[in-house]
Design a protein around this motif. Structure first.
Motif, PDB file in Angstrom:
ATOM      1  N   TRP A  57       0.825  -1.213   0.000  1.00 25.75           N
ATOM      2  CA  TRP A  57       0.000   0.000   0.000  1.00 25.75           C
ATOM      3  C   TRP A  57       0.864   1.271   0.000  1.00 25.75           C
ATOM      4  O   TRP A  57       0.511   2.266  -0.624  1.00 25.75           O
ATOM      5  CB  TRP A  57      -0.957   0.017   1.187  1.00 25.75           C
ATOM      6  CG  TRP A  57      -2.006   1.083   1.007  1.00 25.75           C
ATOM      7  CD1 TRP A  57      -2.019   2.336   1.523  1.00 25.75           C
ATOM      8  CD2 TRP A  57      -3.159   0.985   0.171  1.00 25.75           C
ATOM      9  NE1 TRP A  57      -3.110   3.031   1.084  1.00 25.75           N
ATOM     10  CE2 TRP A  57      -3.841   2.216   0.248  1.00 25.75           C
ATOM     11  CE3 TRP A  57      -3.696  -0.020  -0.629  1.00 25.75           C
ATOM     12  CZ2 TRP A  57      -5.023   2.473  -0.439  1.00 25.75           C
ATOM     13  CZ3 TRP A  57      -4.866   0.225  -1.316  1.00 25.75           C
ATOM     14  CH2 TRP A  57      -5.522   1.458  -1.217  1.00 25.75           C
ATOM     15  N   GLU A  58       1.995   1.237   0.682  1.00 23.83           N
ATOM     16  CA  GLU A  58       2.908   2.377   0.642  1.00 23.83           C
ATOM     17  C   GLU A  58       3.385   2.633  -0.783  1.00 23.83           C
ATOM     18  O   GLU A  58       3.518   3.788  -1.213  1.00 23.83           O
ATOM     19  CB  GLU A  58       4.111   2.114   1.562  1.00 23.83           C
ATOM     20  CG  GLU A  58       3.783   2.196   3.047  1.00 23.83           C
ATOM     21  CD  GLU A  58       4.938   1.771   3.924  1.00 23.83           C
ATOM     22  OE1 GLU A  58       5.046   2.268   5.055  1.00 23.83           O
ATOM     23  OE2 GLU A  58       5.758   0.934   3.467  1.00 23.83           O
ATOM     24  N   LYS A  70      -9.817   1.062   0.752  1.00 20.63           N
ATOM     25  CA  LYS A  70      -8.511   0.634   1.270  1.00 20.63           C
ATOM     26  C   LYS A  70      -8.587  -0.586   2.192  1.00 20.63           C
ATOM     27  O   LYS A  70      -7.764  -1.505   2.037  1.00 20.63           O
ATOM     28  CB  LYS A  70      -7.831   1.805   1.989  1.00 20.63           C
ATOM     29  CG  LYS A  70      -6.462   1.443   2.559  1.00 20.63           C
ATOM     30  CD  LYS A  70      -5.808   2.625   3.258  1.00 20.63           C
ATOM     31  CE  LYS A  70      -4.479   2.218   3.883  1.00 20.63           C
ATOM     32  NZ  LYS A  70      -3.826   3.367   4.560  1.00 20.63           N
ATOM     33  N   GLU A  84       0.671   4.391  -2.807  1.00 17.95           N
ATOM     34  CA  GLU A  84       0.607   5.830  -2.545  1.00 17.95           C
ATOM     35  C   GLU A  84       1.716   6.591  -3.262  1.00 17.95           C
ATOM     36  O   GLU A  84       1.550   7.754  -3.634  1.00 17.95           O
ATOM     37  CB  GLU A  84       0.670   6.076  -1.032  1.00 17.95           C
ATOM     38  CG  GLU A  84      -0.580   5.557  -0.309  1.00 17.95           C
ATOM     39  CD  GLU A  84      -0.472   5.677   1.204  1.00 17.95           C
ATOM     40  OE1 GLU A  84       0.673   5.722   1.699  1.00 17.95           O
ATOM     41  OE2 GLU A  84      -1.528   5.704   1.867  1.00 17.95           O
ATOM     42  N   ASN A  96       1.084   8.234  -6.810  1.00 17.52           N
ATOM     43  CA  ASN A  96       0.437   9.532  -7.009  1.00 17.52           C
ATOM     44  C   ASN A  96       1.359  10.523  -7.715  1.00 17.52           C
ATOM     45  O   ASN A  96       0.915  11.515  -8.292  1.00 17.52           O
ATOM     46  CB  ASN A  96      -0.002  10.116  -5.662  1.00 17.52           C
ATOM     47  CG  ASN A  96      -1.308   9.506  -5.187  1.00 17.52           C
ATOM     48  OD1 ASN A  96      -2.203   9.245  -5.979  1.00 17.52           O
ATOM     49  ND2 ASN A  96      -1.408   9.277  -3.891  1.00 17.52           N
ATOM     50  N   ILE A 149      -2.509   5.712  -9.240  1.00 21.97           N
ATOM     51  CA  ILE A 149      -3.261   4.989  -8.219  1.00 21.97           C
ATOM     52  C   ILE A 149      -4.753   4.955  -8.557  1.00 21.97           C
ATOM     53  O   ILE A 149      -5.461   3.994  -8.240  1.00 21.97           O
ATOM     54  CB  ILE A 149      -3.034   5.598  -6.807  1.00 21.97           C
ATOM     55  CG1 ILE A 149      -3.607   4.660  -5.730  1.00 21.97           C
ATOM     56  CG2 ILE A 149      -3.637   6.997  -6.721  1.00 21.97           C
ATOM     57  CD1 ILE A 149      -3.238   5.044  -4.324  1.00 21.97           C
TER      58      ILE A 149
END
Length: 473
Positions: A260-261, A456, A264, A267, A282
């Motif tokens: 998930w990092e 999420k 992000e 972006n 994303i």
């Protein structure tokens, strides 16, 4: 083929010399097993002795009764074993292992379906015997055909038309085939059509810029930048360059972070090779994943594959080497063999050094026919990098998921049908899933953004299921 119809095959060939005689599937399998058994001494001896035992048992009533008692116990054991095999097959499917061990899954399915297939075939012969019995042995073909049609219709009366339609309605990917039929039939079933429309993904006619998808010929400022991108990519993506990149990045020493990092981080990336969208990556990932999730709710591995398939685009960021866009995004293609003309903007390959190397400009090049795509070097980019990250970090995604990650940008293959001569049998099986995925990857791009925080938790649960908490990148 005994009795009055002896040598029926010979009679057919006499009138139709070009006729080809084919056994039904069950009989062909039986003949193949018999032919193979004759080549094995022990198997041949076994069946020879078995034939003798059958002869002895059938002439002795006492032996026949004893065998019947023993057979009853044996049948009970077989039923129990069949249940175990059935549970094993279901377990492979539920856990996704059927994709990893696809040959074992296929063998189990054959074991489970072969008895049903054989019985079905024999049942059809039994039905024919009801019509054409000894009293009507000389019945003409036309009358026999008409009688069998009547018998089939009699059996078909047991089934309700709506129940058949509903069964097809519940099967994925058949909404469009059923929708029209349901409108023709009952009012109750027609009420289900709107639900089908809601759940069926329909490709829009135009992209976010109001133009056709993947149209590289339309004159526009963005199209000019896309063409310039492919010019640089086709000139610089060589066999030696790809080997150098794979050697450098397989160390996975750039960062350590969660899936998930990494999502992000995207972006900060916009794909210059994509003529259809200029939104942050994303959003494209979530748009694709959510569209697939809607139509394939039970294939959670496919949802996660859609979410992570473009994560390799972080190669464009400074902390991951800040590679130029032509070494990160765009359609991929094999290196080490001739560049197929179905590659977009193929004309720019003329300036690629590999096109002048005799070892690389034949159809197979350094590879062999059917060698499998795993053994083929692809142009370097986010696809191959993300595939490498997933494999080296021990993901439990099934084989089709990894295939999608590595080859989703291989448009010359899955859109144009090029390079199939390099594929293995497993590649062809996985390609079916890639075709399903590609529709959503290409046509789900839009200006309608997904609420990241809302979705999420679901995708985090899938990440925890298929990946470790932290990955090396």
């Amino acid at each position: 083929m005994r009795g009055e119809l002896n040598e029926l095959q010979a009679l057919f060939l006499k009138d139709f010399p070009f006729a080809y005689y084919i056994h039904c599937l069950a009989h062909r399998l039986e003949l193949a097993l018999i032919s193979a058994a004759k080549e094995v001494c022990y198997v041949h001896q076994f069946f020879s002795k078995l034939t003798l035992i059958v002869i002895v048992v059938t002439v002795s009533p006492k032996c026949h009764d004893q065998l019947r008692v023993a057979q009853a116990s044996n049948v009970a054991n077989l039923i129990a074993n069949d249940q175990i095999v059935t549970e094993l097959c279901q377990g492979l499917m539920k856990t996704g292992k059927s994709f990893t061990y696809h040959l074992i899954d296929r063998l189990i399915r054959l074991v489970l379906t072969l008895p049903v297939l054989t019985v079905t075939i024999e049942r059809s012969f039994s039905a024919m015997n009801i019509v054409k019995n000894r009293l009507r042995n000389k019945i003409e073909d036309e009358i026999l055909t008409n009688c069998l049609l009547i018998y089939i219709e009699k059996i078909a009366e047991r089934f309700d038309t709506d129940s058949i339609i509903n069964e097809f309605y519940d099967i994925k990917n058949r909404w469009s085939q059923v929708e029209e039929k349901k409108n023709v039939h009952t009012k109750e079933t027609s009420e289900l059509v709107p639900a089908a429309k809601d759940r069926t993904f329909k490709a829009p006619e135009n992209n976010a810029f109001g133009q056709s998808f993947r149209d590289y010929d339309i004159e526009s400022e963005r199209q000019k930048s896309v063409e310039e991108f492919y010019k640089l990519q086709h000139i610089n993506q060589t066999y030696d360059f790809v080997k150098k990149m794979r050697e450098h990045y397989k160390k996975l020493d750039k960062a350590e972070m969660s899936i998930w990092e990494c999502c992000e981080l995207l972006n900060e990336v916009v794909d210059d090779s994509d003529p259809d969208l200029d939104e942050p990556q994303i959003q494209h990932l979530l748009q694709t994943a959510e569209a697939i999730r809607k139509d394939y709710p039970n294939e959670d591995w496919l949802h996660l594959t859609a979410l992570i398939h473009d994560l390799g685009k972080i190669l464009h960021l400074p902390q991951f080497g800040e590679l130029p866009q032509w070494a990160v995004v765009g359609d991929t293609f094999p290196v080490g063999c001739a560049f197929d003309e179905k590659n977009v903007h193929h004309k720019y390959f003329k300036k690629n050094p590999d096109s002048k190397n005799p070892a690389y400009n034949t159809k197979e090049g350094v590879y062999s026919k059917g060698c499998g795509l795993d053994n083929v070097l692809m142009s370097w980019g986010h696809d191959d990098y993300m595939y490498m990250v997933a494999k080296e970090n021990g993901t439990t995604l099934p084989s089709p998921g990894l295939f999608i990650i590595r080859y989703h940008s291989f448009y010359p293959l899955h859109k144009e049908g090029a390079y199939t001569h390099l594929m293995s049998e497993e590649d062809f099986e996985n390609l079916k899933w890639l075709h399903i995925f590609n529709k959503y990857d290409l046509y789900s791009k839009s200006k309608v953004l997904v609420d990241v925080e809302k979705v999420k938790p679901y995708y985090q649960s899938l990440i925890d299921k298929y990946f470790p908490a932290k990955l090396k990148w």
